[in-house]
Design a protein around this motif. Sequence first.
Motif, PDB file in Angstrom:
ATOM      1  N   MET A 154       0.816  -1.213   0.000  1.00  0.00           N
ATOM      2  CA  MET A 154       0.000   0.000   0.000  1.00  0.00           C
ATOM      3  C   MET A 154       0.854   1.271   0.000  1.00  0.00           C
ATOM      4  N   SER A 155       2.086   1.169   0.465  1.00  0.00           N
ATOM      5  CA  SER A 155       2.956   2.365   0.447  1.00  0.00           C
ATOM      6  C   SER A 155       3.313   2.777  -0.968  1.00  0.00           C
ATOM      7  N   ARG A 156       3.164   1.888  -1.951  1.00  0.00           N
ATOM      8  CA  ARG A 156       3.486   2.197  -3.346  1.00  0.00           C
ATOM      9  C   ARG A 156       2.251   2.543  -4.167  1.00  0.00           C
ATOM     10  N   VAL A 157       1.090   2.480  -3.544  1.00  0.00           N
ATOM     11  CA  VAL A 157      -0.141   2.812  -4.266  1.00  0.00           C
ATOM     12  C   VAL A 157      -0.351   4.319  -4.220  1.00  0.00           C
ATOM     13  N   ALA A 158      -0.930   4.816  -5.275  1.00  0.00           N
ATOM     14  CA  ALA A 158      -1.194   6.269  -5.348  1.00  0.00           C
ATOM     15  C   ALA A 158      -2.118   6.688  -4.218  1.00  0.00           C
ATOM     16  N   GLU A 159      -1.882   7.912  -3.715  1.00  0.00           N
ATOM     17  CA  GLU A 159      -2.639   8.391  -2.562  1.00  0.00           C
ATOM     18  C   GLU A 159      -4.130   8.488  -2.854  1.00  0.00           C
ATOM     19  N   SER A 160      -4.484   8.728  -4.084  1.00  0.00           N
ATOM     20  CA  SER A 160      -5.906   8.851  -4.439  1.00  0.00           C
ATOM     21  C   SER A 160      -6.639   7.505  -4.351  1.00  0.00           C
ATOM     22  N   ASN A 161      -5.883   6.421  -4.481  1.00  0.00           N
ATOM     23  CA  ASN A 161      -6.497   5.085  -4.456  1.00  0.00           C
ATOM     24  C   ASN A 161      -6.286   4.342  -3.134  1.00  0.00           C
ATOM     25  N   ARG A 162      -5.544   4.933  -2.223  1.00  0.00           N
ATOM     26  CA  ARG A 162      -5.183   4.209  -1.004  1.00  0.00           C
ATOM     27  C   ARG A 162      -6.400   3.926  -0.115  1.00  0.00           C
ATOM     28  N   GLU A 163      -7.281   4.894   0.005  1.00  0.00           N
ATOM     29  CA  GLU A 163      -8.378   4.766   0.966  1.00  0.00           C
ATOM     30  C   GLU A 163      -9.297   3.601   0.615  1.00  0.00           C
ATOM     31  N   TRP A 164      -9.767   3.565  -0.633  1.00  0.00           N
ATOM     32  CA  TRP A 164     -10.666   2.476  -1.010  1.00  0.00           C
ATOM     33  C   TRP A 164      -9.933   1.145  -1.140  1.00  0.00           C
ATOM     34  N   SER A 165      -8.626   1.184  -1.517  1.00  0.00           N
ATOM     35  CA  SER A 165      -7.849  -0.060  -1.591  1.00  0.00           C
ATOM     36  C   SER A 165      -7.711  -0.696  -0.209  1.00  0.00           C
ATOM     37  N   GLU A 166      -7.425   0.136   0.796  1.00  0.00           N
ATOM     38  CA  GLU A 166      -7.314  -0.399   2.153  1.00  0.00           C
ATOM     39  C   GLU A 166      -8.656  -0.924   2.654  1.00  0.00           C
ATOM     40  N   LEU A 167      -9.747  -0.242   2.293  1.00  0.00           N
ATOM     41  CA  LEU A 167     -11.065  -0.700   2.714  1.00  0.00           C
ATOM     42  C   LEU A 167     -11.392  -2.059   2.094  1.00  0.00           C
ATOM     43  N   LEU A 168     -11.100  -2.186   0.781  1.00  0.00           N
ATOM     44  CA  LEU A 168     -11.349  -3.478   0.117  1.00  0.00           C
ATOM     45  C   LEU A 168     -10.473  -4.586   0.719  1.00  0.00           C
ATOM     46  N   GLY A 169      -9.206  -4.255   1.006  1.00  0.00           N
ATOM     47  CA  GLY A 169      -8.320  -5.249   1.619  1.00  0.00           C
ATOM     48  C   GLY A 169      -8.807  -5.683   2.987  1.00  0.00           C
ATOM     49  N   LEU A 170      -9.245  -4.715   3.805  1.00  0.00           N
ATOM     50  CA  LEU A 170      -9.758  -5.040   5.143  1.00  0.00           C
ATOM     51  C   LEU A 170     -10.981  -5.928   5.052  1.00  0.00           C
ATOM     52  N   ILE A 171     -11.915  -5.593   4.121  1.00  0.00           N
ATOM     53  CA  ILE A 171     -13.123  -6.422   3.955  1.00  0.00           C
ATOM     54  C   ILE A 171     -12.759  -7.831   3.513  1.00  0.00           C
ATOM     55  N   ALA A 172     -11.777  -7.942   2.599  1.00  0.00           N
ATOM     56  CA  ALA A 172     -11.368  -9.273   2.105  1.00  0.00           C
ATOM     57  C   ALA A 172     -10.759 -10.111   3.221  1.00  0.00           C
ATOM     58  N   PHE A 173      -9.889  -9.531   4.018  1.00  0.00           N
ATOM     59  CA  PHE A 173      -9.235 -10.279   5.094  1.00  0.00           C
ATOM     60  C   PHE A 173     -10.236 -10.696   6.173  1.00  0.00           C
ATOM     61  N   ILE A 174     -11.140  -9.793   6.543  1.00  0.00           N
ATOM     62  CA  ILE A 174     -12.146 -10.142   7.551  1.00  0.00           C
ATOM     63  C   ILE A 174     -13.075 -11.236   7.033  1.00  0.00           C
ATOM     64  N   SER A 175     -13.462 -11.143   5.764  1.00  0.00           N
ATOM     65  CA  SER A 175     -14.341 -12.160   5.168  1.00  0.00           C
ATOM     66  C   SER A 175     -13.663 -13.526   5.168  1.00  0.00           C
ATOM     67  N   PHE A 176     -12.375 -13.557   4.805  1.00  0.00           N
ATOM     68  CA  PHE A 176     -11.645 -14.827   4.805  1.00  0.00           C
ATOM     69  C   PHE A 176     -11.562 -15.394   6.224  1.00  0.00           C
ATOM     70  N   PHE A 177     -11.269 -14.557   7.198  1.00  0.00           N
ATOM     71  CA  PHE A 177     -11.125 -15.005   8.584  1.00  0.00           C
ATOM     72  C   PHE A 177     -12.436 -15.592   9.114  1.00  0.00           C
ATOM     73  N   VAL A 178     -13.550 -14.892   8.900  1.00  0.00           N
ATOM     74  CA  VAL A 178     -14.843 -15.368   9.392  1.00  0.00           C
ATOM     75  C   VAL A 178     -15.268 -16.635   8.670  1.00  0.00           C
ATOM     76  N   THR A 179     -15.126 -16.648   7.333  1.00  0.00           N
ATOM     77  CA  THR A 179     -15.526 -17.828   6.555  1.00  0.00           C
ATOM     78  C   THR A 179     -14.720 -19.054   6.949  1.00  0.00           C
ATOM     79  N   PHE A 180     -13.405 -18.887   7.094  1.00  0.00           N
ATOM     80  CA  PHE A 180     -12.569 -20.026   7.446  1.00  0.00           C
ATOM     81  C   PHE A 180     -12.934 -20.577   8.826  1.00  0.00           C
TER      82      PHE A 180
END
Length: 393
Positions: free
Chosen positions: A273-299
């Motif tokens: 994420m440190s190499r992602v453009a600042e304009s895309n960081r916010e939604w990228s981090e949100l999508l990543g957080l949702i993906a990780f939480i979904s994997f954790f709960v599903t597993f």
Amino acid sequence: MSKKAEKRKVFIQINVLKIGKINTMRECFDAELVVKSRWLEPAIIGKKPEDIDETKLWNPKIFIENAIGEPIVTAETMMEIINNEAFFVRKKRIKGLFMEFMELQEFPFDTQELSFLIKSDTPDSKSELIEDPLDVHRIHRKTFVDGHEYYLYNYLELTVPPPNNDLQLGVIQQNKPTIKATVSVSRLAPFYVWNVIVPMGFIIVVSFSTFGMELEFLRNRLQLSYVLVLKAVTFKNLVNTYIPKISYFTYLGKYVVLMTVLLVLISTFTGVMSRVAESNREWSELLGLIAFISFFVTFNLFYVGWILLMPFRKRRVMSKKEAEFTKKEQAMLAKREASDKKPKAEDHPETAKKTETEPKTEAAKKTETKTEPDKKTEAAKKTETEKAHKVAK
């Protein structure tokens, strides 16, 4: 006469006195049991026990093959008469250490079969070992040492394993009569759940908090992620202390490894994420957080469902066998009590019939022919004498 007809039938009954420490690391367990063997012996018919020379009688030479080292063995003999047939009985009390290959794929939700491989040191063509149909096996659960770690089921199974045809030095090994006695235990999993699985889940939940830090504090985010990864590796090493060095994953090992992989992915995602453009960081981090939480709960949901479906299904089957064994044991005991309480008339039917058909004596006949009027006259005489005494007074 065929070879099968020439075989001596040796009836086996097991009484497990004590199950000691179950050593998962060394794949062995301590135990003490009594192996009762009886067989038809025509040579002792009509003889007193003190007149029997055991050295001249046939002996099946019962031993336990999976015993480690030299177990302590004491023996006693007796004779039994069953249905007018003479049986020679030998009881061997065996105490020692026994080998058992542990199946740890489902650790710590596993069930283990602790077996005693009972053999006769005679050719397979001369004798065979059979479960005693007139006696019930016993397990003394109160003497179980590892009750804090395992649940001991109250049933014992006797099965005949397949013959061994392995080649040793180019010669086929001679088969010997064998019967396998199996006692089942299931591991109590709460210790591993509360001390490994739950803390590992908390570590993952804490790792999600790194998404709340701004990327300006990238160094702090990465430090926290690395610390959590190292903590997960520590838990993996802790799991290895509970089991022997095996070449497959256990259920507990799979959980720890996958959670460690999830932590590594979160750390890697933070670095990317440190190499992602600042304009895309916010939604990228949100999508990543949702993906990780979904994997954790599903597993975790899948993990719990799989445990309830597979390992606990075996426990339900064992509980059913335990109930059937208990019913069989109670029925056998009730049958014995009923046979012990039989009246003597049933034991000696001829005497009972004779008693019923005996002619009645003259005195009995006179007593029976006594009529009601005679009884009334006697009562009247008594009342008259009582009145006479009153008048005299």
